[in-house]
Scaffold this motif. Structure first.
Motif, PDB file in Angstrom:
ATOM      1  N   UNK A   1     -11.191 -40.883  33.091  1.00  0.00           N
ATOM      2  CA  UNK A   1     -11.771 -41.729  32.045  1.00  0.00           C
ATOM      3  C   UNK A   1     -13.120 -41.218  31.549  1.00  0.00           C
ATOM      4  N   UNK A   2     -13.878 -40.546  32.409  1.00  0.00           N
ATOM      5  CA  UNK A   2     -15.176 -40.035  31.939  1.00  0.00           C
ATOM      6  C   UNK A   2     -14.963 -38.954  30.878  1.00  0.00           C
ATOM      7  N   UNK A   3     -13.922 -38.137  31.040  1.00  0.00           N
ATOM      8  CA  UNK A   3     -13.641 -37.098  30.052  1.00  0.00           C
ATOM      9  C   UNK A   3     -13.081 -37.711  28.769  1.00  0.00           C
ATOM     10  N   UNK A   4     -12.232 -38.713  28.934  1.00  0.00           N
ATOM     11  CA  UNK A   4     -11.657 -39.374  27.762  1.00  0.00           C
ATOM     12  C   UNK A   4     -12.754 -40.094  26.980  1.00  0.00           C
ATOM     13  N   UNK A   5     -13.705 -40.674  27.687  1.00  0.00           N
ATOM     14  CA  UNK A   5     -14.805 -41.369  27.007  1.00  0.00           C
ATOM     15  C   UNK A   5     -15.569 -40.419  26.093  1.00  0.00           C
ATOM     16  N   UNK A   6     -15.808 -39.191  26.553  1.00  0.00           N
ATOM     17  CA  UNK A   6     -16.515 -38.219  25.723  1.00  0.00           C
ATOM     18  C   UNK A   6     -15.685 -37.845  24.495  1.00  0.00           C
ATOM     19  N   UNK A   7     -14.385 -37.696  24.672  1.00  0.00           N
ATOM     20  CA  UNK A   7     -13.523 -37.369  23.543  1.00  0.00           C
ATOM     21  C   UNK A   7     -13.527 -38.509  22.522  1.00  0.00           C
ATOM     22  N   UNK A   8     -13.509 -39.722  22.987  1.00  0.00           N
ATOM     23  CA  UNK A   8     -13.541 -40.881  22.094  1.00  0.00           C
ATOM     24  C   UNK A   8     -14.887 -40.944  21.387  1.00  0.00           C
ATOM     25  N   UNK A   9     -15.960 -40.674  22.113  1.00  0.00           N
ATOM     26  CA  UNK A   9     -17.296 -40.668  21.515  1.00  0.00           C
ATOM     27  C   UNK A   9     -17.373 -39.647  20.386  1.00  0.00           C
TER      28      UNK A   9
ATOM     29  N   UNK B   1      -8.472 -43.131  11.931  1.00  0.00           N
ATOM     30  CA  UNK B   1      -7.636 -44.223  12.430  1.00  0.00           C
ATOM     31  C   UNK B   1      -8.306 -44.900  13.617  1.00  0.00           C
ATOM     32  N   UNK B   2      -7.754 -46.041  14.006  1.00  0.00           N
ATOM     33  CA  UNK B   2      -8.297 -46.802  15.130  1.00  0.00           C
ATOM     34  C   UNK B   2      -8.221 -45.977  16.408  1.00  0.00           C
ATOM     35  N   UNK B   3      -9.253 -46.101  17.228  1.00  0.00           N
ATOM     36  CA  UNK B   3      -9.299 -45.424  18.519  1.00  0.00           C
ATOM     37  C   UNK B   3      -8.937 -46.432  19.597  1.00  0.00           C
ATOM     38  N   UNK B   4      -7.840 -46.168  20.299  1.00  0.00           N
ATOM     39  CA  UNK B   4      -7.371 -47.066  21.346  1.00  0.00           C
ATOM     40  C   UNK B   4      -7.244 -46.303  22.649  1.00  0.00           C
TER      41      UNK B   4
ATOM     42  N   UNK C   1     -18.634 -48.102  26.180  1.00  0.00           N
ATOM     43  CA  UNK C   1     -19.859 -48.330  25.419  1.00  0.00           C
ATOM     44  C   UNK C   1     -20.297 -46.974  24.872  1.00  0.00           C
ATOM     45  N   UNK C   2     -20.097 -46.760  23.578  1.00  0.00           N
ATOM     46  CA  UNK C   2     -20.334 -45.449  22.961  1.00  0.00           C
ATOM     47  C   UNK C   2     -21.707 -45.326  22.314  1.00  0.00           C
TER      48      UNK C   2
ATOM     49  N   UNK D   1     -22.213 -41.157  29.438  1.00  0.00           N
ATOM     50  CA  UNK D   1     -21.894 -40.737  30.807  1.00  0.00           C
ATOM     51  C   UNK D   1     -22.739 -41.492  31.829  1.00  0.00           C
ATOM     52  N   UNK D   2     -24.002 -41.720  31.499  1.00  0.00           N
ATOM     53  CA  UNK D   2     -24.880 -42.417  32.437  1.00  0.00           C
ATOM     54  C   UNK D   2     -24.363 -43.827  32.719  1.00  0.00           C
ATOM     55  N   UNK D   3     -23.836 -44.488  31.688  1.00  0.00           N
ATOM     56  CA  UNK D   3     -23.320 -45.837  31.897  1.00  0.00           C
ATOM     57  C   UNK D   3     -22.034 -45.851  32.718  1.00  0.00           C
TER      58      UNK D   3
END
Length: 200
Positions: free
Chosen positions: A22-30, A39-42, A55-56, A64-66
């Motif tokens: 999820x940490x890697x996916x969070x960066x991709x979403x960011x 399009x919508x990001x889900x 939280x982006x 990443x810190x969060x």
């Protein structure tokens, strides 16, 4: 489960954006959000299919810190804490009488019963969670696609070939991820119920 210990999958519309920790996916979403995703990001938790929200705000370092695990509390002198949590349990008098007569007392008996149930029911629980993950993902991503209801029924009936046929024309990334989740769910169900017959 903490973001560092779980995996998830992100989509931009019907296009696979990222899948993995999820940490890697969070960066991709960011990055997609900062780049003006069309399009919508889900994002979905791979284990249970629930939506995941990151939280982006701020920089990638802020994101990443969060997601970092909270620091372990500093232990002072004395006996180490065992992680025991005291909570109220309501039982009938005969239940308390029986627990009091068992070796280890009420707390020991309850802990052993819970551990035994976890061991014996773990396979069934994983199978249920896997099936629910498919159901949640389908509802969010394929609810408006042709054949959704029929495909959902085929999944719950274990009709693998029918499910594959009904999902064939769906957007490739969504279809492939859904089939992956469905295969896991069917395998978990088979493992939890060895005598269970499923359609080929």
């Amino acid at each position: 489960m903490h973001p560092h210990a779980r995996t998830c999958t992100a989509f931009e519309g019907h296009r696979l954006l990222a899948s993995g920790p999820c940490v890697e996916v969070a960066l991709a979403v960011k990055r997609a959000a900062d780049g003006g995703a069309a399009d919508a990001l889900l994002v979905f938790d791979d284990r249970n299919g629930r939506p995941v929200e990151f939280d982006l705000r701020g920089s990638e370092a802020d994101v990443l810190a969060r997601l970092q695990p909270a620091p372990a509390p500093v232990r002072g002198p004395g006996r180490p804490r065992l992680g025991v949590t005291a909570r109220e349990v309501t039982l009938l008098p005969r239940h308390w009488d029986w627990l009091a007569s068992q070796p280890g007392g009420a707390s020991g008996v309850l802990r052993r019963l819970v551990e035994q149930t976890i061991r014996e029911g773990g396979g069934r629980q994983r199978a249920r969670e896997s099936a629910e993950a498919v159901d949640r993902f389908m509802l969010a991503m394929t609810g408006n696609l042709p054949g959704h209801e029929e495909a959902s029924r085929a999944f719950w009936r274990g009709e693998r070939e029918r499910f594959a046929q009904l999902t064939q024309a769906w957007p490739r990334d969504v279809r492939d991820h859904l089939r992956h989740l469905a295969a896991i769910a069917w395998d978990e169900a088979d493992a939890a119920s060895p005598g269970r017959a499923s359609s080929p």
